[in-house]
Scaffold this active site. Structure first.
Site, PDB file in Angstrom:
ATOM      1  N   LYS A 196      -9.259   5.809 -19.207  1.00 48.45           N
ATOM      2  CA  LYS A 196      -9.573   6.305 -20.544  1.00 48.45           C
ATOM      3  C   LYS A 196      -8.351   6.193 -21.462  1.00 48.45           C
ATOM      4  CE  LYS A 196     -13.260   7.008 -18.180  1.00 48.45           C
ATOM      5  NZ  LYS A 196     -13.616   8.278 -17.546  1.00 48.45           N
ATOM      6  N   ARG A 210       0.857  -1.195   0.000  1.00 47.62           N
ATOM      7  CA  ARG A 210       0.000   0.000   0.000  1.00 47.62           C
ATOM      8  C   ARG A 210       0.885   1.233   0.000  1.00 47.62           C
ATOM      9  NH1 ARG A 210      -1.421   1.698   4.650  1.00 47.62           N
ATOM     10  NH2 ARG A 210      -2.200  -0.281   5.443  1.00 47.62           N
ATOM     11  N   TYR A 230     -16.906  16.241 -14.541  1.00 51.28           N
ATOM     12  CA  TYR A 230     -17.346  14.851 -14.567  1.00 51.28           C
ATOM     13  C   TYR A 230     -18.389  14.623 -13.456  1.00 51.28           C
ATOM     14  CZ  TYR A 230     -16.988   9.763 -14.323  1.00 51.28           C
ATOM     15  OH  TYR A 230     -17.267   8.434 -14.305  1.00 51.28           O
ATOM     16  N   ASP A 260      -8.450  18.258 -14.225  1.00 53.54           N
ATOM     17  CA  ASP A 260      -8.686  16.873 -14.623  1.00 53.54           C
ATOM     18  C   ASP A 260      -8.351  16.816 -16.114  1.00 53.54           C
ATOM     19  OD1 ASP A 260      -9.831  14.523 -15.600  1.00 53.54           O
ATOM     20  OD2 ASP A 260     -11.500  14.565 -14.180  1.00 53.54           O
TER      21      ASP A 260
HETATM   22  C1  LIG Z   1     -14.087   8.669 -16.224  1.00 51.99           C
HETATM   23  C2  LIG Z   1     -13.718   9.984 -15.691  1.00 51.99           C
HETATM   24  C3  LIG Z   1     -13.442  10.174 -14.330  1.00 51.99           C
HETATM   25  C4  LIG Z   1     -13.595   9.063 -13.307  1.00 51.99           C
HETATM   26  O1  LIG Z   1     -12.647   8.068 -13.503  1.00 51.99           O
HETATM   27  P1  LIG Z   1     -12.881   6.524 -13.097  1.00 51.99           P
HETATM   28  O2  LIG Z   1     -11.617   5.883 -13.550  1.00 51.99           O
HETATM   29  O3  LIG Z   1     -14.106   6.062 -13.840  1.00 51.99           O
HETATM   30  O4  LIG Z   1     -13.080   6.481 -11.625  1.00 51.99           O
HETATM   31  C5  LIG Z   1     -13.046  11.423 -13.912  1.00 51.99           C
HETATM   32  N1  LIG Z   1     -12.938  12.452 -14.772  1.00 51.99           N
HETATM   33  C6  LIG Z   1     -13.202  12.313 -16.085  1.00 51.99           C
HETATM   34  C7  LIG Z   1     -13.068  13.479 -16.988  1.00 51.99           C
HETATM   35  C8  LIG Z   1     -13.606  11.087 -16.593  1.00 51.99           C
HETATM   36  O5  LIG Z   1     -13.881  10.961 -17.900  1.00 51.99           O
END
Ligand SMILES: *Cc1c(COP(=O)(O)O)cnc(C)c1O
Length: 385
Positions: free
Chosen positions: A199, A50, A102, A174
């Site tokens: 993604k 961890r 998001y 983000d």
């Molecule tokens: C998918 C997404 C998230 C969340 O990520 P997870 O891996 O699904 O927890 C946060 N911000 C954006 C812009 C996203 O497309």
């Protein structure tokens, strides 16, 4: 000492990219929870996974180099990464978020952090004056996405970072939609970058993971503490998958963006399409700002069909492009924001925001562009009423 200067090379050789013990050209999957210690009370590099794991550490050093930050941190999901970052704040602190962050970011603030007295306010970060006006003494941070889901709204990174620093806010971006290949928010003055590596960074729709990059050593120390204390870490195998995905990021993103550009141009000339939202089109509202801060338009497109279409029929007619949540994989995915990602927003407000029932969001993959266009074309024709 680095022997290269371009990010395409960093994707392959960046961070800790070989195994120090064996010379293996790929960092192995150190699938272990703990590590043998020689003696009690001695200095140990690895003690518990961890706290630290060599595969995860390789990924963390890689993402830090790619975003041009001080340190990187890998988590079990994008939401775990965002949760760790929001954990920097305390009762009484307020966080400004852009109006189209998001849904999960909004939800964790609204339903979880609100229980601990951390509040939030939605602001229009596309307008500098509106953003600055929302900054009251309790505001400690801003979280933005650019371009943001689903209308690809563009926020000026340099302007937001400048105003944020004037008021001592932590500026958080983000960067999921762009990746460090297309856009690096720390270069524009942001303090922290977050990714859903689920993604484009993973890139193959086979891993759920998140990353954080800090630019200030004080934040690095705090996030390291939070990561170990709250424990939402990425496992060794998922860390390996991310490293593997990142190696091909440049070639994938080039193809993703080229395909997206071809599709956006096709849609723009189609009389069945009312509006096309794609930052790579010169006619797009935020195009000039986007061009200033990103390499190209990326691979997310939204478009709205004219009223004389049955939206259910459109989705039902697609043969190649898959209807699914998520984005950023090699395969093209399509979604219906009104009933999927943005279903929780009341219809009137949704329509006012531009998220109409005929809006379609497309994550353009790396297939052949004309195959994708043919699929969209036949689905549009089939859905005419
Ligand atoms: C998918 C997404 C998230 C969340 O990520 P997870 O891996 O699904 O927890 C946060 N911000 C954006 C812009 C996203 O497309």
């Amino acid at each position: 000492m680095k022997h290269y200067s371009h990010i395409e090379t960093s994707f392959i050789h960046g961070g800790i990219s070989t195994d120090e013990h064996t010379g293996a050209v790929n960092v192995p999957i150190y699938q272990t929870s703990t590590y043998a210690q020689k003696n009690i009370g001695g200095e140990v590099k690895w003690e518990y996974s961890r706290t630290g794991n060599p595969t995860r550490a390789a990924l963390e050093s890689l993402i830090a180099e790619l975003e041009g930050g001080d340190a990187g941190f890998a988590f079990g999901s994008g939401m775990a990464a965002l949760t760790a970052v929001i954990s920097l704040f305390k009762t009484g602190d307020k966080i400004l978020i852009s109006s189209n962050v998001y849904g999960g970011t909004y939800r964790v603030l609204d339903k979880i952090f609100s229980n601990f007295g951390i509040t939030y306010e939605i602001t229009d970060t596309t307008r500098e004056s509106a953003f600055e006006k929302a900054i009251t003494p309790d505001v400690k941070a801003v979280i933005i996405e650019t371009p943001a889901n689903p209308l690809l709204t563009v926020t000026d990174l340099e302007a937001i970072a400048r105003i944020a620093h004037k008021h001592n806010l932590v500026a958080i971006a983000d960067n999921t939609f762009m990746t460090p290949y297309l856009q690096r928010p720390l270069e524009f003055g942001f303090d922290i970058v977050v990714h859903s590596a689920t993604k484009y960074l993973g890139g193959h729709s086979d891993v759920v993971a998140g990353l954080v990059v800090t630019s200030k050593p004080e934040h690095s120390k705090q996030i390291a503490f939070i990561q170990n204390a709250t424990g939402g870490v990425a496992g060794p195998f998922d860390s390996f998958l991310m490293i593997r995905g990142i190696k091909t990021l440049a070639v994938r993103m080039d193809r993703h963006a080229q395909n997206a550009h071809d599709i956006a141009e096709y849609l723009q000339l189609n009389s069945d399409v009312k509006t096309v939202y794609y930052p790579g089109l010169t006619s797009f509202k935020g195009h000039d700002i986007h061009k200033k801060q990103a390499k190209n338009g990326g691979a997310m497109i939204s478009f709205e069909l004219t009223e004389n279409h049955d939206i259910r029929k459109f989705f039902g007619s697609l043969k190649l492009i898959t209807l699914a949540e998520s984005l950023g994989g090699v395969e093209s995915l399509v979604c219906h924001p009104a009933s999927m990602t943005h279903a929780s927003i009341p219809r009137d407000l949704r329509v006012k925001l531009g998220i109409t029932d005929n809006l379609i969001r497309l994550s353009v993959g790396i297939e052949n562009a004309s195959d994708l266009i043919s699929d969209i074309k036949q689905a549009i024709e089939n859905s005419r009423i």
